[in-house]
Design a protein around this motif. Structure first.
Motif, PDB file in Angstrom:
ATOM      1  N   ASP A 117       0.819  -1.211   0.000  1.00  0.00           N
ATOM      2  CA  ASP A 117       0.000   0.000   0.000  1.00  0.00           C
ATOM      3  C   ASP A 117       0.856   1.266   0.000  1.00  0.00           C
ATOM      4  N   ALA A 118       2.056   1.166   0.594  1.00  0.00           N
ATOM      5  CA  ALA A 118       2.917   2.346   0.707  1.00  0.00           C
ATOM      6  C   ALA A 118       3.825   2.541  -0.501  1.00  0.00           C
ATOM      7  N   ASN A 119       3.861   1.568  -1.420  1.00  0.00           N
ATOM      8  CA  ASN A 119       4.770   1.680  -2.562  1.00  0.00           C
ATOM      9  C   ASN A 119       4.175   2.623  -3.609  1.00  0.00           C
ATOM     10  N   PRO A 120       4.865   3.725  -3.928  1.00  0.00           N
ATOM     11  CA  PRO A 120       4.289   4.719  -4.842  1.00  0.00           C
ATOM     12  C   PRO A 120       4.301   4.303  -6.304  1.00  0.00           C
ATOM     13  N   ASP A 121       5.034   3.243  -6.629  1.00  0.00           N
ATOM     14  CA  ASP A 121       5.169   2.847  -8.031  1.00  0.00           C
ATOM     15  C   ASP A 121       4.154   1.792  -8.461  1.00  0.00           C
ATOM     16  N   LEU A 122       3.387   1.279  -7.514  1.00  0.00           N
ATOM     17  CA  LEU A 122       2.388   0.264  -7.821  1.00  0.00           C
ATOM     18  C   LEU A 122       1.002   0.876  -7.981  1.00  0.00           C
ATOM     19  N   ARG A 123       0.163   0.204  -8.733  1.00  0.00           N
ATOM     20  CA  ARG A 123      -1.259   0.537  -8.777  1.00  0.00           C
ATOM     21  C   ARG A 123      -1.943  -0.293  -7.697  1.00  0.00           C
ATOM     22  N   HIS A 124      -2.650   0.355  -6.797  1.00  0.00           N
ATOM     23  CA  HIS A 124      -3.125  -0.312  -5.589  1.00  0.00           C
ATOM     24  C   HIS A 124      -4.539  -0.880  -5.778  1.00  0.00           C
ATOM     25  N   ASP A 125      -4.609  -1.988  -6.516  1.00  0.00           N
ATOM     26  CA  ASP A 125      -5.900  -2.622  -6.766  1.00  0.00           C
ATOM     27  C   ASP A 125      -6.398  -3.420  -5.572  1.00  0.00           C
TER      28      ASP A 125
END
Length: 333
Positions: A123-131
């Motif tokens: 959830d904290a990773n800014p490079d992922l799309r948080h589906d």
């Protein structure tokens, strides 16, 4: 088509191609630098040109499309996330797209994390799309098409590289496939006579070994202690399982009343393995659980330097507790 229209079309294409070639070496205006954008899988060249332009790369869509056709690159563009910087040209942009020179994010999944900790890091990773945001664990497992009822221990710790803006669900799928593959490999070559009924029970043991090990070289001995206890019908009596059963009520210390409070994960009150893993075990812990050391040890105690003292008898164990925990000199007969 009338001959004059054919010639006119050819002239227009020629002039357009020349115009595209003329601007191909000029720096493109960017909305910001660096600038990230994503090309969807299966996009046509026209769609790629539109996506690039809408992302803030000042590449005229028609110029990029014409240059792609003139260079035969239309079918060579790779999907994924890209990063461009100030000074990039149309030519350099097209070359990057056809090489598949994508930008990548990174997530290190650490041995011994719980699944809750893994979700927090996702959830904290800014490079992922948080589906997965807002999904319960049960809903998440359904989205991943994982039949297990509990997610703990099902994802392999490793450092995962991914295209920026890709889905956290895709990363979890990779981590789950990796764990399934490694568990199957280790199970296939396991030591004979182990007290596990299934690979899942071996996974549970590996998670306990992971949480109980201060030093990597102690893992096979820690596994031997718990395997020996299982074989003799002894309680495992492992504190990390009690802590896991306490959930969010655990405040950093474990008390005697916690050891006596019965939960499905309290190995001081319930025999056998815990109902599920208690953490994400790494490959070394899997290997130790399926290849424990040849030892008669039934007890171990922390020496205080990260290592453990192993004992085969209760008397030896009590002496080790006196020495390393109570700090008393061993009694001489």
């Amino acid at each position: 088509m009338p001959r004059f229209l054919f010639k006119l079309l050819a002239l227009v294409l020629l002039l357009g191609g020349l115009a595209a070639a003329a601007v191909a070496w000029l720096p493109l205006p960017l909305a910001n630098s660096p600038l990230d954008f994503h090309i969807e899988r299966g996009s046509s060249l026209k769609s790629v040109a539109r996506q690039v332009n809408e992302a803030g790369v000042g590449a005229p869509p028609l110029a990029l499309e014409l240059l792609g056709r003139l260079t035969g690159s239309a079918a060579m563009i790779k999907a994924g996330s890209y990063e461009v910087h100030k000074g990039v040209t149309l030519w350099a942009l097209l070359a990057k797209l056809t090489r598949g020179d994508t930008s990548q994010g990174e997530l290190a999944v650490i041995e011994g994390w719980t699944f809750r900790q893994l979700r927090e890091k996702l959830d904290a990773n800014p490079d992922l799309r948080h589906d997965t945001a807002g999904l319960s664990n049960a809903e998440l497992l359904r989205r991943l098409e994982i039949p297990d009822a509990h997610p703990e221990g099902l994802f392999l710790p490793d450092t995962y590289l991914f295209d920026k803006r890709s889905s956290d669900l895709d990363l979890l799928k990779r981590a789950h496939r990796a764990m399934q593959a490694r568990l199957a490999e280790e199970w296939a070559v396991r030591a004979p006579g182990l007290p596990y009924k299934s690979p899942y029970e071996a996974l549970i043991m590996a998670s306990i070994v992971e949480k109980e090990t201060g030093r990597a070289e102690d893992r096979p001995m820690v596994a031997a202690v718990f395997v020996n206890r299982l074989r003799r019908g002894m309680l495992l009596q492992t504190d990390p399982s009690v802590i896991y059963g306490m959930g969010e009520s655990y405040a950093g210390n474990i008390r005697r009343r916690d050891l006596l409070a019965d939960t499905p994960y309290n190995t001081y009150t319930r025999p056998g393995l815990t109902p599920t893993p208690i953490a994400l075990p790494g490959v070394a812990a899997l290997r130790a659980a399926l290849h424990p050391a040849a030892s008669e040890a039934l007890y171990f105690v922390a020496r205080g330097d990260g290592s453990s003292q192993f004992s085969a008898t209760l008397d030896e164990h009590n002496q080790a507790v006196n020495r390393y925990i109570l700090k008393r000199a061993p009694q001489t007969p």
